[in-house]
Motif scaffolding. Structure first.
Motif, PDB file in Angstrom:
ATOM      1  N   ASN A 133       9.072   6.136 -14.549  1.00  0.00           N
ATOM      2  CA  ASN A 133      10.528   6.097 -14.386  1.00  0.00           C
ATOM      3  C   ASN A 133      10.982   6.264 -12.931  1.00  0.00           C
ATOM      4  N   ILE A 134      10.085   5.965 -12.005  1.00  0.00           N
ATOM      5  CA  ILE A 134      10.452   6.035 -10.592  1.00  0.00           C
ATOM      6  C   ILE A 134      11.401   4.890 -10.249  1.00  0.00           C
ATOM      7  N   LYS A 135      12.523   5.223  -9.645  1.00  0.00           N
ATOM      8  CA  LYS A 135      13.501   4.205  -9.276  1.00  0.00           C
ATOM      9  C   LYS A 135      13.205   3.675  -7.879  1.00  0.00           C
ATOM     10  N   GLU A 136      13.792   2.544  -7.578  1.00  0.00           N
ATOM     11  CA  GLU A 136      13.561   1.922  -6.278  1.00  0.00           C
ATOM     12  C   GLU A 136      14.451   2.584  -5.231  1.00  0.00           C
ATOM     13  N   LYS A 137      13.940   3.657  -4.651  1.00  0.00           N
ATOM     14  CA  LYS A 137      14.619   4.303  -3.533  1.00  0.00           C
ATOM     15  C   LYS A 137      13.550   4.725  -2.539  1.00  0.00           C
ATOM     16  N   TRP A 138      13.910   4.758  -1.275  1.00  0.00           N
ATOM     17  CA  TRP A 138      12.933   5.078  -0.245  1.00  0.00           C
ATOM     18  C   TRP A 138      12.499   6.534  -0.317  1.00  0.00           C
ATOM     19  N   ILE A 139      11.215   6.749  -0.096  1.00  0.00           N
ATOM     20  CA  ILE A 139      10.646   8.074   0.138  1.00  0.00           C
ATOM     21  C   ILE A 139       9.992   8.008   1.500  1.00  0.00           C
ATOM     22  N   VAL A 140      10.326   8.955   2.372  1.00  0.00           N
ATOM     23  CA  VAL A 140       9.895   8.909   3.774  1.00  0.00           C
ATOM     24  C   VAL A 140       9.151  10.192   4.128  1.00  0.00           C
ATOM     25  N   GLY A 141       8.072  10.073   4.881  1.00  0.00           N
ATOM     26  CA  GLY A 141       7.379  11.267   5.350  1.00  0.00           C
ATOM     27  C   GLY A 141       5.980  10.936   5.830  1.00  0.00           C
ATOM     28  N   TYR A 142       5.256  11.974   6.230  1.00  0.00           N
ATOM     29  CA  TYR A 142       3.861  11.790   6.643  1.00  0.00           C
ATOM     30  C   TYR A 142       3.093  13.060   6.341  1.00  0.00           C
ATOM     31  N   SER A 143       1.890  13.179   6.866  1.00  0.00           N
ATOM     32  CA  SER A 143       1.010  14.305   6.596  1.00  0.00           C
ATOM     33  C   SER A 143       0.735  14.375   5.092  1.00  0.00           C
ATOM     34  N   ASP A 144       0.862  15.528   4.457  1.00  0.00           N
ATOM     35  CA  ASP A 144       0.550  15.655   3.034  1.00  0.00           C
ATOM     36  C   ASP A 144       1.448  14.775   2.172  1.00  0.00           C
ATOM     37  N   THR A 145       2.655  14.496   2.647  1.00  0.00           N
ATOM     38  CA  THR A 145       3.563  13.626   1.901  1.00  0.00           C
ATOM     39  C   THR A 145       2.977  12.232   1.712  1.00  0.00           C
ATOM     40  N   SER A 146       2.125  11.799   2.647  1.00  0.00           N
ATOM     41  CA  SER A 146       1.572  10.445   2.565  1.00  0.00           C
ATOM     42  C   SER A 146       0.717  10.245   1.323  1.00  0.00           C
ATOM     43  N   LEU A 147       0.180  11.335   0.758  1.00  0.00           N
ATOM     44  CA  LEU A 147      -0.578  11.239  -0.488  1.00  0.00           C
ATOM     45  C   LEU A 147       0.313  10.727  -1.609  1.00  0.00           C
ATOM     46  N   LEU A 148       1.519  11.268  -1.702  1.00  0.00           N
ATOM     47  CA  LEU A 148       2.475  10.839  -2.718  1.00  0.00           C
ATOM     48  C   LEU A 148       2.953   9.420  -2.458  1.00  0.00           C
ATOM     49  N   LEU A 149       3.211   9.101  -1.196  1.00  0.00           N
ATOM     50  CA  LEU A 149       3.663   7.762  -0.844  1.00  0.00           C
ATOM     51  C   LEU A 149       2.664   6.707  -1.288  1.00  0.00           C
ATOM     52  N   LEU A 150       1.399   6.905  -0.933  1.00  0.00           N
ATOM     53  CA  LEU A 150       0.377   5.916  -1.268  1.00  0.00           C
ATOM     54  C   LEU A 150       0.191   5.811  -2.772  1.00  0.00           C
ATOM     55  N   ALA A 151       0.178   6.938  -3.464  1.00  0.00           N
ATOM     56  CA  ALA A 151       0.008   6.919  -4.915  1.00  0.00           C
ATOM     57  C   ALA A 151       1.132   6.139  -5.593  1.00  0.00           C
ATOM     58  N   ILE A 152       2.362   6.329  -5.136  1.00  0.00           N
ATOM     59  CA  ILE A 152       3.503   5.629  -5.729  1.00  0.00           C
ATOM     60  C   ILE A 152       3.389   4.123  -5.514  1.00  0.00           C
ATOM     61  N   THR A 153       3.071   3.709  -4.302  1.00  0.00           N
ATOM     62  CA  THR A 153       2.952   2.272  -4.038  1.00  0.00           C
ATOM     63  C   THR A 153       1.815   1.660  -4.842  1.00  0.00           C
ATOM     64  N   LEU A 154       0.678   2.338  -4.911  1.00  0.00           N
ATOM     65  CA  LEU A 154      -0.456   1.795  -5.655  1.00  0.00           C
ATOM     66  C   LEU A 154      -0.179   1.715  -7.151  1.00  0.00           C
ATOM     67  N   LYS A 155       0.524   2.713  -7.690  1.00  0.00           N
ATOM     68  CA  LYS A 155       0.767   2.765  -9.134  1.00  0.00           C
ATOM     69  C   LYS A 155       1.920   1.874  -9.575  1.00  0.00           C
ATOM     70  N   THR A 156       2.935   1.698  -8.704  1.00  0.00           N
ATOM     71  CA  THR A 156       4.170   1.038  -9.139  1.00  0.00           C
ATOM     72  C   THR A 156       4.498  -0.244  -8.405  1.00  0.00           C
ATOM     73  N   GLY A 157       3.900  -0.466  -7.235  1.00  0.00           N
ATOM     74  CA  GLY A 157       4.263  -1.619  -6.423  1.00  0.00           C
ATOM     75  C   GLY A 157       5.558  -1.430  -5.666  1.00  0.00           C
ATOM     76  N   ILE A 158       6.113  -0.217  -5.676  1.00  0.00           N
ATOM     77  CA  ILE A 158       7.325   0.076  -4.909  1.00  0.00           C
ATOM     78  C   ILE A 158       6.913   0.509  -3.502  1.00  0.00           C
ATOM     79  N   ALA A 159       7.491  -0.116  -2.486  1.00  0.00           N
ATOM     80  CA  ALA A 159       7.172   0.209  -1.094  1.00  0.00           C
ATOM     81  C   ALA A 159       7.624   1.628  -0.754  1.00  0.00           C
ATOM     82  N   THR A 160       6.847   2.302   0.079  1.00  0.00           N
ATOM     83  CA  THR A 160       7.188   3.644   0.558  1.00  0.00           C
ATOM     84  C   THR A 160       7.029   3.673   2.076  1.00  0.00           C
ATOM     85  N   ALA A 161       7.644   4.658   2.703  1.00  0.00           N
ATOM     86  CA  ALA A 161       7.761   4.654   4.168  1.00  0.00           C
ATOM     87  C   ALA A 161       7.024   5.822   4.822  1.00  0.00           C
ATOM     88  N   HIS A 162       5.962   5.510   5.553  1.00  0.00           N
ATOM     89  CA  HIS A 162       5.245   6.521   6.331  1.00  0.00           C
ATOM     90  C   HIS A 162       5.983   6.677   7.662  1.00  0.00           C
TER      91      HIS A 162
END
Length: 338
Positions: free
Chosen positions: A100-129
Protein backbone atom coordinates in the motif's frame (compact mmCIF):
# COMPACT_ATOMS: atom_id res chain seq x y z
CA UNK A 1 7.93 0.05 -15.50
CA UNK A 2 9.33 2.56 -13.01
CA UNK A 3 6.85 4.95 -11.40
CA UNK A 4 8.03 8.43 -10.42
CA UNK A 5 6.44 10.66 -7.79
CA UNK A 6 6.51 14.40 -8.46
CA UNK A 7 7.16 17.19 -5.96
CA UNK A 8 4.76 20.12 -6.10
CA UNK A 9 5.55 23.65 -4.94
CA UNK A 10 3.11 23.43 -2.03
CA UNK A 11 4.24 19.97 -0.89
CA UNK A 12 4.04 19.10 2.81
CA UNK A 13 7.14 17.41 4.25
CA UNK A 14 6.71 14.49 6.61
CA UNK A 15 9.56 13.74 9.00
CA UNK A 16 9.68 10.28 10.55
CA UNK A 17 12.59 8.25 11.93
CA UNK A 18 12.59 4.67 10.64
CA UNK A 19 16.18 4.36 11.91
CA UNK A 20 17.57 6.80 14.49
CA UNK A 21 15.66 9.60 16.15
CA UNK A 22 17.12 12.82 17.50
CA UNK A 23 18.18 13.00 21.16
CA UNK A 24 16.84 15.82 23.32
CA UNK A 25 20.06 17.83 23.27
CA UNK A 26 19.86 18.05 19.47
CA UNK A 27 16.15 18.85 19.08
CA UNK A 28 17.13 22.38 18.09
CA UNK A 29 18.35 20.97 14.76
CA UNK A 30 14.83 19.83 13.96
CA UNK A 31 13.35 23.18 14.91
CA UNK A 32 15.90 25.03 12.78
CA UNK A 33 15.18 22.87 9.75
CA UNK A 34 11.42 23.29 10.17
CA UNK A 35 11.81 27.07 10.41
CA UNK A 36 13.84 27.05 7.19
CA UNK A 37 11.09 25.17 5.38
CA UNK A 38 8.41 27.45 6.81
CA UNK A 39 10.27 30.47 5.48
CA UNK A 40 9.68 28.93 2.05
CA UNK A 41 5.98 28.40 2.86
CA UNK A 42 6.48 24.64 3.15
CA UNK A 43 4.65 22.89 5.94
CA UNK A 44 6.41 20.23 8.04
CA UNK A 45 4.70 17.37 9.90
CA UNK A 46 6.76 15.58 12.56
CA UNK A 47 6.16 12.02 13.66
CA UNK A 48 6.65 11.02 17.28
CA UNK A 49 9.71 8.90 16.49
CA UNK A 50 11.89 11.85 15.51
CA UNK A 51 11.99 13.11 19.11
CA UNK A 52 13.30 9.95 20.77
CA UNK A 53 16.45 7.84 20.69
CA UNK A 54 17.27 4.82 22.86
CA UNK A 55 19.37 1.71 22.30
CA UNK A 56 20.54 2.79 18.82
CA UNK A 57 17.05 3.46 17.42
CA UNK A 58 14.18 5.88 17.69
CA UNK A 59 11.67 3.24 18.86
CA UNK A 60 10.92 -0.47 18.51
CA UNK A 61 10.68 -1.84 14.97
CA UNK A 62 6.87 -2.06 14.79
CA UNK A 63 6.42 1.49 16.07
CA UNK A 64 8.87 2.86 13.50
CA UNK A 65 7.31 0.87 10.67
CA UNK A 66 3.75 1.80 11.65
CA UNK A 67 4.56 5.51 11.71
CA UNK A 68 6.24 5.26 8.32
CA UNK A 69 3.27 3.33 6.91
CA UNK A 70 0.87 5.96 8.23
CA UNK A 71 2.83 8.80 6.65
CA UNK A 72 3.02 6.94 3.35
CA UNK A 73 -0.76 6.51 3.34
CA UNK A 74 -1.50 10.06 4.57
CA UNK A 75 -2.71 12.13 1.61
CA UNK A 76 -1.70 15.31 3.44
CA UNK A 77 2.00 14.32 3.40
CA UNK A 78 3.67 14.68 -0.01
CA UNK A 79 7.32 13.83 0.63
CA UNK A 80 9.08 11.99 3.48
CA UNK A 81 12.53 13.06 4.66
CA UNK A 82 13.92 11.31 7.78
CA UNK A 83 16.00 13.48 10.12
CA UNK A 84 19.08 11.39 9.32
CA UNK A 85 20.19 7.76 9.05
CA UNK A 86 21.28 5.49 11.88
CA UNK A 87 21.98 1.82 12.47
CA UNK A 88 18.98 -0.52 12.67
CA UNK A 89 16.46 0.36 10.00
CA UNK A 90 16.67 -3.24 8.76
CA UNK A 91 14.56 -4.30 11.76
CA UNK A 92 11.53 -2.52 10.27
CA UNK A 93 11.48 -4.10 6.80
CA UNK A 94 9.24 -7.04 7.68
CA UNK A 95 6.63 -4.59 8.99
CA UNK A 96 6.63 -2.15 6.08
CA UNK A 97 3.36 -2.25 4.11
CA UNK A 98 4.87 -2.52 0.64
CA UNK A 99 1.50 -3.39 -0.88
CA UNK A 100 0.00 0.00 0.00
CA UNK A 101 2.93 2.35 -0.54
CA UNK A 102 1.78 5.44 -2.40
CA UNK A 103 3.74 7.28 -5.04
CA UNK A 104 5.46 9.95 -2.98
CA UNK A 105 9.13 10.77 -2.70
CA UNK A 106 11.25 9.40 0.13
CA UNK A 107 14.60 11.17 0.46
CA UNK A 108 17.69 10.34 2.50
CA UNK A 109 20.97 8.47 2.71
CA UNK A 110 23.06 6.37 5.09
CA UNK A 111 20.80 3.82 6.86
CA UNK A 112 17.77 5.33 5.12
CA UNK A 113 19.15 4.06 1.80
CA UNK A 114 18.29 0.50 2.88
CA UNK A 115 14.60 1.42 2.89
CA UNK A 116 14.89 3.37 -0.34
CA UNK A 117 16.43 0.48 -2.25
CA UNK A 118 14.00 -2.07 -0.81
CA UNK A 119 11.00 0.05 -1.85
CA UNK A 120 12.23 0.53 -5.41
CA UNK A 121 13.10 -3.15 -5.82
CA UNK A 122 9.79 -4.36 -4.37
CA UNK A 123 7.41 -1.83 -5.94
CA UNK A 124 9.10 -0.16 -8.91
CA UNK A 125 8.52 3.24 -7.30
CA UNK A 126 11.54 5.55 -7.65
CA UNK A 127 13.21 6.78 -4.46
CA UNK A 128 15.73 9.56 -3.89
CA UNK A 129 19.21 9.09 -2.42
CA UNK A 130 20.04 12.58 -1.18
CA UNK A 131 19.97 15.00 1.69
CA UNK A 132 18.79 14.47 5.28
CA UNK A 133 16.20 16.76 6.86
CA UNK A 134 18.57 18.29 9.43
CA UNK A 135 21.08 19.15 6.70
CA UNK A 136 18.55 21.58 5.23
CA UNK A 137 18.59 23.90 8.24
CA UNK A 138 21.22 26.37 7.01
CA UNK A 139 20.64 30.01 6.19
CA UNK A 140 21.56 28.97 2.67
CA UNK A 141 21.79 25.66 0.83
CA UNK A 142 24.83 24.89 -1.30
CA UNK A 143 24.03 24.57 -5.02
CA UNK A 144 24.72 20.81 -5.17
CA UNK A 145 22.41 19.95 -2.27
CA UNK A 146 19.78 22.48 -3.39
CA UNK A 147 19.22 20.49 -6.59
CA UNK A 148 17.12 17.98 -4.63
CA UNK A 149 14.00 20.07 -5.21
CA UNK A 150 14.66 20.42 -8.92
CA UNK A 151 15.32 16.70 -9.30
CA UNK A 152 12.19 15.69 -7.41
CA UNK A 153 10.10 18.15 -9.44
CA UNK A 154 11.12 16.56 -12.75
CA UNK A 155 8.15 15.30 -14.75
CA UNK A 156 7.86 11.77 -16.07
CA UNK A 157 9.60 11.54 -19.44
CA UNK A 158 11.79 14.57 -18.78
CA UNK A 159 15.48 14.80 -17.86
CA UNK A 160 17.44 16.68 -15.22
CA UNK A 161 21.17 17.44 -15.17
CA UNK A 162 23.46 17.76 -12.14
CA UNK A 163 27.17 18.55 -11.97
CA UNK A 164 29.91 17.67 -9.51
CA UNK A 165 30.40 20.11 -6.66
CA UNK A 166 33.25 22.66 -6.65
CA UNK A 167 34.24 21.76 -3.06
CA UNK A 168 33.40 19.12 -0.49
CA UNK A 169 33.57 18.69 3.29
CA UNK A 170 36.54 16.75 4.62
CA UNK A 171 35.22 16.31 8.16
CA UNK A 172 32.17 17.20 10.21
CA UNK A 173 32.51 20.23 12.47
CA UNK A 174 29.14 20.28 14.20
CA UNK A 175 30.19 23.05 16.56
CA UNK A 176 31.19 25.31 13.70
CA UNK A 177 28.44 25.20 11.06
CA UNK A 178 28.65 27.52 8.07
CA UNK A 179 25.67 29.30 6.47
CA UNK A 180 25.20 26.15 4.35
CA UNK A 181 25.77 23.81 7.37
CA UNK A 182 28.72 22.05 5.72
CA UNK A 183 32.38 23.12 5.82
CA UNK A 184 33.18 22.92 2.11
CA UNK A 185 36.95 23.30 2.01
CA UNK A 186 38.39 20.59 -0.27
CA UNK A 187 38.45 20.67 -4.06
CA UNK A 188 36.18 18.05 -5.59
CA UNK A 189 37.64 15.64 -8.14
CA UNK A 190 35.74 12.74 -9.63
CA UNK A 191 38.15 9.99 -10.62
CA UNK A 192 38.17 6.93 -12.88
CA UNK A 193 40.10 3.70 -12.58
CA UNK A 194 41.21 4.12 -16.18
CA UNK A 195 42.42 7.69 -15.44
CA UNK A 196 40.65 8.64 -18.67
CA UNK A 197 37.40 10.28 -19.64
CA UNK A 198 34.53 7.95 -18.87
CA UNK A 199 30.87 7.69 -19.80
CA UNK A 200 28.32 5.08 -18.76
CA UNK A 201 24.58 4.58 -19.11
CA UNK A 202 22.01 2.54 -17.23
CA UNK A 203 19.39 2.43 -14.52
CA UNK A 204 20.58 3.75 -11.15
CA UNK A 205 20.45 1.62 -8.02
CA UNK A 206 22.44 1.90 -4.82
CA UNK A 207 22.99 3.34 -1.37
CA UNK A 208 25.20 2.91 1.67
CA UNK A 209 26.98 -0.40 1.10
CA UNK A 210 27.33 -0.99 4.85
CA UNK A 211 23.59 -1.62 5.06
CA UNK A 212 22.21 -2.44 1.61
CA UNK A 213 24.55 -5.44 1.35
CA UNK A 214 22.31 -7.11 3.95
CA UNK A 215 19.42 -7.18 1.47
CA UNK A 216 21.20 -9.79 -0.65
CA UNK A 217 19.47 -13.15 -0.30
CA UNK A 218 16.35 -11.66 1.29
CA UNK A 219 12.90 -10.99 -0.24
CA UNK A 220 13.81 -7.29 -0.24
CA UNK A 221 16.90 -7.63 -2.44
CA UNK A 222 15.73 -9.60 -5.48
CA UNK A 223 17.63 -7.80 -8.24
CA UNK A 224 16.77 -10.36 -10.90
CA UNK A 225 13.03 -9.94 -10.34
CA UNK A 226 13.38 -6.15 -10.40
CA UNK A 227 15.31 -6.28 -13.69
CA UNK A 228 12.72 -8.46 -15.37
CA UNK A 229 9.59 -6.84 -13.95
CA UNK A 230 10.44 -3.14 -13.93
CA UNK A 231 13.35 -2.32 -16.26
CA UNK A 232 13.17 -5.12 -18.83
CA UNK A 233 16.78 -6.22 -18.26
CA UNK A 234 18.27 -2.81 -18.99
CA UNK A 235 21.82 -2.39 -17.60
CA UNK A 236 22.28 -1.11 -14.06
CA UNK A 237 24.66 1.57 -12.82
CA UNK A 238 25.34 0.83 -9.17
CA UNK A 239 26.26 3.66 -6.79
CA UNK A 240 27.74 2.97 -3.38
CA UNK A 241 29.00 4.96 -0.45
CA UNK A 242 31.05 3.46 2.35
CA UNK A 243 30.42 4.69 5.88
CA UNK A 244 32.60 2.45 8.06
CA UNK A 245 34.02 -0.52 6.14
CA UNK A 246 37.70 -1.36 5.82
CA UNK A 247 38.98 -2.24 2.37
CA UNK A 248 38.75 -5.99 3.00
CA UNK A 249 35.20 -5.72 4.38
CA UNK A 250 34.26 -3.61 1.36
CA UNK A 251 35.79 -6.26 -0.89
CA UNK A 252 33.88 -9.07 0.86
CA UNK A 253 30.64 -7.14 0.46
CA UNK A 254 31.18 -6.59 -3.26
CA UNK A 255 32.05 -10.26 -3.80
CA UNK A 256 28.87 -11.29 -1.96
CA UNK A 257 26.82 -8.98 -4.20
CA UNK A 258 28.49 -10.43 -7.28
CA UNK A 259 27.76 -14.01 -6.16
CA UNK A 260 24.15 -13.01 -5.45
CA UNK A 261 23.79 -11.80 -9.04
CA UNK A 262 23.54 -8.11 -8.20
CA UNK A 263 26.07 -7.19 -10.89
CA UNK A 264 24.41 -9.12 -13.72
CA UNK A 265 23.75 -6.64 -16.56
CA UNK A 266 25.86 -4.00 -14.79
CA UNK A 267 27.23 -1.18 -16.98
CA UNK A 268 29.38 0.53 -14.35
CA UNK A 269 29.86 1.31 -10.68
CA UNK A 270 30.07 4.65 -8.87
CA UNK A 271 31.68 5.05 -5.44
CA UNK A 272 31.25 8.08 -3.21
CA UNK A 273 33.93 9.79 -1.17
CA UNK A 274 34.53 8.09 2.17
CA UNK A 275 36.18 8.61 5.52
CA UNK A 276 36.40 4.82 5.81
CA UNK A 277 38.18 2.68 3.19
CA UNK A 278 40.96 2.01 5.69
CA UNK A 279 43.69 -0.08 4.08
CA UNK A 280 44.39 -3.55 5.42
CA UNK A 281 48.11 -4.16 5.00
CA UNK A 282 48.91 -2.80 1.57
CA UNK A 283 45.40 -3.51 0.20
CA UNK A 284 43.99 -0.08 -0.63
CA UNK A 285 40.57 1.03 -1.79
CA UNK A 286 42.00 1.64 -5.25
CA UNK A 287 42.95 -2.05 -5.26
CA UNK A 288 39.32 -2.90 -4.44
CA UNK A 289 38.12 -0.80 -7.36
CA UNK A 290 40.65 -2.37 -9.71
CA UNK A 291 39.66 -5.89 -8.69
CA UNK A 292 35.97 -5.15 -9.23
CA UNK A 293 36.58 -3.46 -12.57
CA UNK A 294 38.58 -6.41 -13.88
CA UNK A 295 36.06 -8.98 -12.65
CA UNK A 296 33.01 -7.20 -14.06
CA UNK A 297 34.78 -5.63 -17.04
CA UNK A 298 32.98 -2.34 -16.44
CA UNK A 299 34.09 1.25 -15.77
CA UNK A 300 34.57 2.41 -12.17
CA UNK A 301 34.11 6.06 -11.19
CA UNK A 302 34.97 7.07 -7.63
CA UNK A 303 35.10 9.97 -5.19
CA UNK A 304 31.77 11.21 -6.52
CA UNK A 305 29.42 13.49 -4.59
CA UNK A 306 27.57 10.80 -2.67
CA UNK A 307 27.43 9.96 1.03
CA UNK A 308 28.95 11.04 4.30
CA UNK A 309 31.35 13.61 2.84
CA UNK A 310 28.84 16.16 1.55
CA UNK A 311 27.54 17.71 -0.54
CA UNK A 312 25.92 15.09 -2.70
CA UNK A 313 24.01 14.92 -5.92
CA UNK A 314 20.48 13.52 -5.73
CA UNK A 315 20.49 10.06 -7.31
CA UNK A 316 17.18 8.43 -8.16
CA UNK A 317 16.82 4.68 -7.72
CA UNK A 318 15.23 3.43 -10.93
CA UNK A 319 15.97 6.42 -13.16
CA UNK A 320 17.86 6.02 -16.43
CA UNK A 321 21.13 7.93 -16.20
CA UNK A 322 24.16 8.91 -18.20
CA UNK A 323 27.21 9.66 -16.07
CA UNK A 324 30.29 11.28 -17.57
CA UNK A 325 33.64 12.28 -16.09
CA UNK A 326 36.15 14.54 -17.81
CA UNK A 327 39.14 16.33 -16.26
CA UNK A 328 37.92 15.56 -12.75
CA UNK A 329 34.46 17.03 -13.35
CA UNK A 330 31.32 14.94 -13.29
CA UNK A 331 27.95 15.26 -14.95
CA UNK A 332 24.85 13.19 -14.16
CA UNK A 333 21.87 13.31 -16.51
CA UNK A 334 18.83 11.46 -15.22
CA UNK A 335 15.83 10.69 -17.41
CA UNK A 336 12.57 9.83 -15.67
CA UNK A 337 11.49 7.28 -18.22
CA UNK A 338 9.25 4.39 -17.37
Amino acid sequence: MIRYPILSNDATVGVTAPSSGVPVELHHLLHQAREKFQEQNVQVVFGETVWTQKKAKSADAKTRANEFNQMMQNDNVDVIIPPWGGELLIETLEYIDFENIKEKWIVGYSDTSLLLLAITLKTGIATAHGTNFVDLRGKETDPTTAMWKTVLSTEVGSSVVQYSSPFYQKEWKHGNPTPVVFNLTEKTEWKTISCKEQSLKGRLLGGCIDVIRHLAGTPFGNIQSFQQKYIHDEPIIWFFENCELSTTDLRRSLVQMKLAGWFDHCSGVLFGRSEANHSVGDYTVEDVYWDLSEELNVPIIYDIDCGHKPPQVTLINGAFAEVTVENGKGKVTQCFRS
